[in-house]
Motif scaffolding. Sequence first.
Motif, PDB file in Angstrom:
ATOM      1  N   ALA A   8      45.770  42.296  23.864  1.00  0.00           N
ATOM      2  CA  ALA A   8      45.074  41.326  24.705  1.00  0.00           C
ATOM      3  C   ALA A   8      44.869  41.866  26.114  1.00  0.00           C
ATOM      4  CB  ALA A   8      45.863  40.016  24.741  1.00  0.00           C
ATOM      5  N   VAL A   9      45.899  42.521  26.661  1.00  0.00           N
ATOM      6  CA  VAL A   9      45.786  43.050  28.019  1.00  0.00           C
ATOM      7  C   VAL A   9      44.797  44.203  28.069  1.00  0.00           C
ATOM      8  CG1 VAL A   9      47.035  44.095  29.938  1.00  0.00           C
ATOM      9  CG2 VAL A   9      48.119  42.299  28.585  1.00  0.00           C
ATOM     10  N   ALA A  12      41.272  42.914  27.972  1.00  0.00           N
ATOM     11  CA  ALA A  12      40.862  42.326  29.244  1.00  0.00           C
ATOM     12  C   ALA A  12      40.554  43.407  30.276  1.00  0.00           C
ATOM     13  CB  ALA A  12      41.946  41.389  29.762  1.00  0.00           C
ATOM     14  N   HIS A  15      37.280  45.085  29.483  1.00  0.00           N
ATOM     15  CA  HIS A  15      36.166  44.213  29.870  1.00  0.00           C
ATOM     16  C   HIS A  15      35.923  44.289  31.372  1.00  0.00           C
ATOM     17  CE1 HIS A  15      34.521  39.830  30.151  1.00  0.00           C
ATOM     18  NE2 HIS A  15      33.562  40.719  30.290  1.00  0.00           N
ATOM     19  N   VAL A  50      37.840  38.542  35.791  1.00  0.00           N
ATOM     20  CA  VAL A  50      38.083  38.775  34.365  1.00  0.00           C
ATOM     21  C   VAL A  50      39.571  38.680  34.044  1.00  0.00           C
ATOM     22  CG1 VAL A  50      37.962  40.467  32.493  1.00  0.00           C
ATOM     23  CG2 VAL A  50      36.036  40.206  34.071  1.00  0.00           C
ATOM     24  N   LEU A  51      40.384  39.355  34.852  1.00  0.00           N
ATOM     25  CA  LEU A  51      41.790  39.504  34.496  1.00  0.00           C
ATOM     26  C   LEU A  51      42.608  38.229  34.669  1.00  0.00           C
ATOM     27  CD1 LEU A  51      42.808  43.026  35.851  1.00  0.00           C
ATOM     28  CD2 LEU A  51      42.044  42.377  33.566  1.00  0.00           C
ATOM     29  N   GLU A  52      42.358  37.481  35.734  1.00  0.00           N
ATOM     30  CA  GLU A  52      43.231  36.333  35.999  1.00  0.00           C
ATOM     31  C   GLU A  52      43.240  35.328  34.850  1.00  0.00           C
ATOM     32  OE1 GLU A  52      44.633  33.529  39.702  1.00  0.00           O
ATOM     33  OE2 GLU A  52      42.674  34.525  39.812  1.00  0.00           O
ATOM     34  N   PRO A  53      42.090  34.870  34.366  1.00  0.00           N
ATOM     35  CA  PRO A  53      42.141  33.923  33.244  1.00  0.00           C
ATOM     36  C   PRO A  53      42.624  34.574  31.945  1.00  0.00           C
ATOM     37  CG  PRO A  53      39.861  34.475  33.784  1.00  0.00           C
ATOM     38  CD  PRO A  53      40.704  35.058  34.866  1.00  0.00           C
ATOM     39  N   ALA A  54      42.273  35.832  31.709  1.00  0.00           N
ATOM     40  CA  ALA A  54      42.663  36.489  30.459  1.00  0.00           C
ATOM     41  C   ALA A  54      44.167  36.690  30.380  1.00  0.00           C
ATOM     42  CB  ALA A  54      41.954  37.831  30.325  1.00  0.00           C
ATOM     43  N   LEU A  55      44.780  37.093  31.484  1.00  0.00           N
ATOM     44  CA  LEU A  55      46.227  37.316  31.468  1.00  0.00           C
ATOM     45  C   LEU A  55      46.986  35.994  31.428  1.00  0.00           C
ATOM     46  CD1 LEU A  55      46.586  40.300  33.965  1.00  0.00           C
ATOM     47  CD2 LEU A  55      46.298  40.347  31.489  1.00  0.00           C
ATOM     48  N   GLU A  57      46.035  33.393  29.836  1.00  0.00           N
ATOM     49  CA  GLU A  57      45.979  32.966  28.440  1.00  0.00           C
ATOM     50  C   GLU A  57      46.908  33.804  27.570  1.00  0.00           C
ATOM     51  OE1 GLU A  57      42.715  32.537  24.784  1.00  0.00           O
ATOM     52  OE2 GLU A  57      42.041  33.046  26.813  1.00  0.00           O
ATOM     53  N   ALA A  58      47.001  35.099  27.867  1.00  0.00           N
ATOM     54  CA  ALA A  58      47.823  35.998  27.052  1.00  0.00           C
ATOM     55  C   ALA A  58      49.306  35.695  27.183  1.00  0.00           C
ATOM     56  CB  ALA A  58      47.547  37.451  27.435  1.00  0.00           C
TER      57      ALA A  58
END
Length: 259
Positions: A8-9, A12, A15, A50-55, A57-58
């Motif tokens: 997941a990381v 992200a 991306h 990109v990273l703040e919401p993805a991490l 969630e992860a």
Amino acid sequence: MSQELVRAVTAAVRHAGTRLLNRYSTAARQPGLPELLADLHANDLTVVDVLEPALAEALPEARWLNDEHGSGPLPDGAWWLIDPVGGNLNAVHGMTDWNIGVSLVRDGRPVLAVLYFPLLDEMFTATAGGGSFLNGVPIRVSDKQALDGALTGTGQAQPGTTATLADRTGAAYAAMAKAALYVRISVPVSHQLAQVAAGRMDLHWQFDNVRAHAAGVLLVLEAGGTVTDLDGQPWDITSDSYLAAAPGLHAAALDILTT
């Protein structure tokens, strides 16, 4: 460390790298400081968006810290430490040494590192106790035993510097240059640490440790390197300085840097 979290990381970060490549140009030139600062800020936001919401969630329980220049201890628990664009100043000037870095620190110790070089599509990853990898292939530090064949390096971790630190860095360069094959002084620091982990460089030292170095330090440690402060004690996120080196060179380099 679950492979699902690692995947997941890295997804992200990849991306974010793709989005940043759309902004990057080797022809970039700014007419003055205001334009330069605006480009630096825009690059950071491109990655953070990109990273703040993805991490989050992860790993929802981990707190977020955009921590490019932060130093000192962290409260207990899990923290995402982000250096949105390591070498951002290089990127906005059209140079090639820049990356995106993420580390997960738990109770003061790095447990996951992801460092991505978008221009080369090189994805460095490490997990505590799980080894270091480049694009999924295990990497190891070099097996050199003598400084006369060593590629070494240092850099400036934070903007600006004191006269004392500048003098210390210059003296250390002069001393190391007399013993090593080559001394590279450049940023970003994370770039050099990744090269040490991959065995492309042999050692890197810093007189100004910042928390964002945790990703690079974990890469070196999990690739079999030795990382200590300049008193020879094991590296800690609160260390003032450190030396990350191939084991066969660490003692000799430490002696140079402390005398």
